[in-house]
Design a protein around this motif. Structure first.
Motif, short mmCIF file in Angstrom:
data_model
loop_
_atom_site.label_atom_id
_atom_site.label_comp_id
_atom_site.label_asym_id
_atom_site.label_seq_id
_atom_site.Cartn_x
_atom_site.Cartn_y
_atom_site.Cartn_z
N VAL A 1 2.95 -22.86 -0.81
CA VAL A 1 2.73 -24.14 -0.11
C VAL A 1 1.38 -24.72 -0.50
CG1 VAL A 1 2.39 -25.18 2.17
CG2 VAL A 1 4.28 -23.60 1.79
N TRP A 2 0.36 -23.87 -0.58
CA TRP A 2 -0.98 -24.35 -0.95
C TRP A 2 -0.98 -24.92 -2.37
CZ3 TRP A 2 -4.56 -22.13 -4.51
CH2 TRP A 2 -5.81 -22.75 -4.51
N LEU A 3 -0.35 -24.20 -3.31
CA LEU A 3 -0.32 -24.68 -4.69
C LEU A 3 0.48 -25.97 -4.84
CD1 LEU A 3 0.05 -21.36 -6.70
CD2 LEU A 3 -1.90 -22.91 -6.69
N LYS A 4 1.55 -26.10 -4.07
CA LYS A 4 2.34 -27.33 -4.13
C LYS A 4 1.57 -28.53 -3.61
CE LYS A 4 6.51 -27.53 -5.22
NZ LYS A 4 6.99 -28.08 -6.47
#
Length: 125
Positions: free
Chosen positions: A46-49
């Motif tokens: 989620v963070w990378l997206k």
């Protein structure tokens, strides 16, 4: 003799309770860490997206060092083509990797299942 029998039964019950606690602890140790790993991976995903990729602040029309302005479009086209090749190659590699992992997991499950039982087999696969 009744006191001796009572002590023996108490010791047996204590040992059985300790073994049950050990089994429960082992089960928790086999299930909790992988579950935490999956949750961490989801958090990272989620963070990378959420990261937005952007080009240079001056825009793509800004001249590259040592390159004439007319060559910028050709260079950018080449860069996009190379990035497409990298993306397609990475996706193909991962698909093949997952195919091998599925075969391994099925084979390893067939070996583990009769030896350790279904809950432990699921925890290790």
């Amino acid at each position: 003799s009744y006191a001796w029998l009572k002590r023996r039964l108490t010791v047996q019950h204590t040992l059985q309770a300790a073994m049950a606690a050990t089994d429960n602890a082992a089960t928790l140790l086999c299930v909790v860490p992988p579950s935490l790993g999956v949750l961490w991976a989801l958090k990272e995903f989620v963070w990378l997206k959420s990261i937005k990729l952007a080009g240079p602040k001056a825009g793509l029309s800004a001249p590259l060092s040592g390159v004439s302005p007319g060559e910028v479009a050709d260079i950018l086209r080449s860069m996009e083509e190379i990035s497409t090749f990298i993306s397609v190659g990475a996706t193909a590699f991962l698909k093949k990797e997952y195919q091998y992992m599925v075969v391994y997991m099925i084979a390893f499950s067939c070996v583990l299942l009769p030896l350790v039982g279904a809950p432990t087999c699921l925890a290790f696969n």
